[in-house]
Scaffold this motif. Structure first.
Motif, PDB file in Angstrom:
ATOM      1  N   GLU A   1       0.818  -1.216   0.000  1.00 11.57           N
ATOM      2  CA  GLU A   1       0.000   0.000   0.000  1.00 11.57           C
ATOM      3  C   GLU A   1       0.851   1.265   0.000  1.00 11.57           C
ATOM      4  O   GLU A   1       0.385   2.328  -0.410  1.00 11.57           O
ATOM      5  CB  GLU A   1      -0.949   0.001   1.204  1.00 11.57           C
ATOM      6  CG  GLU A   1      -0.290  -0.083   2.568  1.00 11.57           C
ATOM      7  CD  GLU A   1      -0.155  -1.521   3.033  1.00 11.57           C
ATOM      8  OE1 GLU A   1       0.001  -1.717   4.260  1.00 11.57           O
ATOM      9  OE2 GLU A   1      -0.194  -2.440   2.183  1.00 11.57           O
ATOM     10  N   TRP A   2       2.108   1.161   0.469  1.00 12.25           N
ATOM     11  CA  TRP A   2       2.982   2.338   0.449  1.00 12.25           C
ATOM     12  C   TRP A   2       3.240   2.778  -0.986  1.00 12.25           C
ATOM     13  O   TRP A   2       3.254   3.973  -1.282  1.00 12.25           O
ATOM     14  CB  TRP A   2       4.298   2.010   1.152  1.00 12.25           C
ATOM     15  CG  TRP A   2       5.218   3.198   1.248  1.00 12.25           C
ATOM     16  CD1 TRP A   2       5.198   4.191   2.180  1.00 12.25           C
ATOM     17  CD2 TRP A   2       6.294   3.512   0.356  1.00 12.25           C
ATOM     18  NE1 TRP A   2       6.196   5.110   1.929  1.00 12.25           N
ATOM     19  CE2 TRP A   2       6.885   4.711   0.816  1.00 12.25           C
ATOM     20  CE3 TRP A   2       6.820   2.902  -0.784  1.00 12.25           C
ATOM     21  CZ2 TRP A   2       7.967   5.306   0.177  1.00 12.25           C
ATOM     22  CZ3 TRP A   2       7.897   3.498  -1.413  1.00 12.25           C
ATOM     23  CH2 TRP A   2       8.459   4.682  -0.936  1.00 12.25           C
TER      24      TRP A   2
ATOM     25  N   TYR B   1      -0.019   4.645  -2.351  1.00 12.15           N
ATOM     26  CA  TYR B   1      -0.404   5.952  -1.843  1.00 12.15           C
ATOM     27  C   TYR B   1       0.727   6.974  -1.780  1.00 12.15           C
ATOM     28  O   TYR B   1       0.467   8.155  -1.604  1.00 12.15           O
ATOM     29  CB  TYR B   1      -1.011   5.804  -0.438  1.00 12.15           C
ATOM     30  CG  TYR B   1      -2.296   5.025  -0.429  1.00 12.15           C
ATOM     31  CD1 TYR B   1      -3.434   5.504  -1.071  1.00 12.15           C
ATOM     32  CD2 TYR B   1      -2.377   3.796   0.210  1.00 12.15           C
ATOM     33  CE1 TYR B   1      -4.618   4.778  -1.072  1.00 12.15           C
ATOM     34  CE2 TYR B   1      -3.552   3.067   0.220  1.00 12.15           C
ATOM     35  CZ  TYR B   1      -4.673   3.565  -0.417  1.00 12.15           C
ATOM     36  OH  TYR B   1      -5.840   2.845  -0.419  1.00 12.15           O
ATOM     37  N   SER B   2       1.977   6.546  -1.897  1.00 10.96           N
ATOM     38  CA  SER B   2       3.083   7.496  -1.763  1.00 10.96           C
ATOM     39  C   SER B   2       3.188   8.394  -2.986  1.00 10.96           C
ATOM     40  O   SER B   2       2.732   8.050  -4.088  1.00 10.96           O
ATOM     41  CB  SER B   2       4.402   6.744  -1.567  1.00 10.96           C
ATOM     42  OG  SER B   2       4.702   5.968  -2.710  1.00 10.96           O
TER      43      SER B   2
END
Length: 473
Positions: free
Chosen positions: A264-265, A268-269
């Motif tokens: 998920e990093w 969304y990053s």
């Protein structure tokens, strides 16, 4: 507080730049401009009339000299925070920079005669620039290493994630700009870092951070459920920066800590985005740079082809074609000057090159060391299979193997592979799965933060790779 803030990192066109080295480059540019003026004064000291006429038009010439010198020093790594050279290494790089400046200024004088500097003026200016550069380097080195000029950080955690910081950022060159005040233990977490630097504050984290002038807290907890959210929020609202371990490595080491990154990093990053305008700009830079590179290196390529023929016979192939994986997993033929024996992989089994590889020919040893063997890939750039800057393309056999053992390895195929790349500047040649993992950390940083600015920086600093043979085998 002002001094510590000057030693942090700032994003310049998405790339994380150490502010202290930005100011060092700016100071050098001012001093080099002054060196040009002083060199002019010394050369025309006995002829006031020539001195006055020369000074009237000197500013643009002095600026060109200063900018060219700063760029040459950048290309040889003199503004790299993680440069670990001693005085002899610095002297060698500064001397090499002045050689590059002389060549670049000669080309500038030929193309733009209005910017011409007298040879005597250029000689005086170069000596003065060399001297001022060494003086600023000594002062800077003795200042940037002082503990009172570094911002203090706390690491929240003592387990495996915190150990990554302790082990992978242990050198002085890795910690320029910050110092670790300690590792904060949380209840139930294992302690893997040195116990001498581990403590449990007797007061709330916020109060401790303010009392000890902590500028940044790095969250490196193995158990996300142990996160003291309220305390960290209190720290943030009090002006103390709070970052996770992934952002910390990205800021300070210019790489993505792949093994600690949840999927998920990546979703969304900030970064990992490509747009039409960005792709068109990159393609235009590739074509322009490839054209000039081809125009400047074709005599060298001709001599290389002749040397290969002389060593292996006139019927021996000069160009070596090999399947590599490119953008979105598409396989293409990469072109290289043949540097190994014709039957190097006679059994059809793919192998990594190793140190002192017996398959490398005598000509191959030279062209691999100087990266001349990569020059035919200019054709790959022109036809669109590759870019000038990007992750190095791997063989399909290695990609299958590495994708199965390294998380997110396929993400490097989100951009075109390159002749040179961010990983090539920061990590030596890799010949193992572990090496491939570390190179991927730099490749993903490039994919996440790619820009024309970063491309130009990589192209410029590739001179260091060629001249000093970094990572060649």
């Amino acid at each position: 507080m002002l001094a510590s803030s000057l030693l942090g990192t700032r994003r310049v066109f998405k790339h994380h730049v150490h502010v202290a080295y930005y100011w060092l480059a700016l100071l050098d540019a001012v001093l080099f401009t002054g060196a040009c003026y002083l060199g002019t004064f010394l050369y025309f000291l006995r002829d006031q009339a020539l001195l006055d006429s020369h000074l009237e038009t000197l500013l643009p010439r002095a600026l060109v000299f200063a900018i060219t010198t700063v760029l040459a020093m950048t290309s040889l790594g003199l503004y790299q925070p993680r440069l670990r050279e001693g005085l002899n290494g610095i002297l060698l790089r500064v001397a090499g920079s002045l050689v590059l400046v002389t060549i670049a200024m000669a080309a500038t004088f030929y193309l733009l005669p209005s910017l011409h500097l007298w040879r005597g003026v250029l000689a005086y200016s170069s000596v003065l620039a060399f001297t001022s550069c060494l003086i600023t380097r000594v002062i800077f080195a003795n200042t940037v290493e002082l503990e009172q000029f570094k911002r203090k950080i706390l690491v929240l955690g003592t387990g495996q994630r915190a150990l990554n910081i302790a082990e992978r950022m242990r050198r002085k060159s890795d910690r320029r700009g910050f110092r670790i005040a300690g590792y904060v233990r949380t209840e139930g977490e294992d302690t893997l870092v040195e116990t001498g630097s581990v403590f449990t504050p007797s007061e709330p984290l916020h109060d401790y951070a303010l009392a000890h002038d902590i500028r940044q807290i790095v969250v490196a907890l193995d158990d996300p459920g142990a996160l003291p959210a309220e305390e960290l929020m209190h720290c943030r609202t009090s002006g103390i920066e709070v970052v996770n371990i992934l952002d910390f490595f990205e800021q300070e080491a210019s790489k993505i800590l792949v093994e600690e990154a949840p999927r998920e990093w990546f979703i969304y990053s900030d970064g990992f985005a490509a747009g039409g305008a960005k792709n068109r700009g990159k393609r235009a830079l590739d074509l322009l740079a490839a054209f000039f590179l081809l125009a400047g290196t074709w005599p060298l390529m001709l001599l290389t082809a002749l040397a290969i023929k002389l060593e292996d016979g006139w019927r021996a192939p000069v160009i070596f074609r090999q399947k590599r994986v490119g953008l979105n997993g598409r396989v293409f033929d990469v072109l290289k000057f043949r540097s190994m024996s014709v039957d190097a992989e006679g059994d059809g089994k793919a192998r990594w090159a190793t140190t002192n590889d017996s398959r490398v020919t005598r000509v191959g040893q030279v062209v691999r060391k100087l990266r001349i063997d990569e020059l035919p890939q200019i054709v790959n750039v022109l036809v669109g299979d590759m870019a000038l800057v990007g992750p190095r393309p791997e063989r399909p056999e290695f990609v299958r193997e590495l994708s199965a053992s390294i998380p997110f390895f396929d993400k490097r195929h989100c951009v075109k592979p390159g002749i040179t790349g961010w990983a090539q500047l920061n990590y030596p040649y890799g010949a193992s799965t572990r090496d491939a993992l570390h190179k991927l950390e730099y490749d993903l940083y490039y994919v996440k933060n790619q820009s024309l600015f970063l491309d130009c920086l990589v192209i410029l600093q590739t001179a260091e790779v060629i001249l000093f043979g970094k990572g060649a085998r």
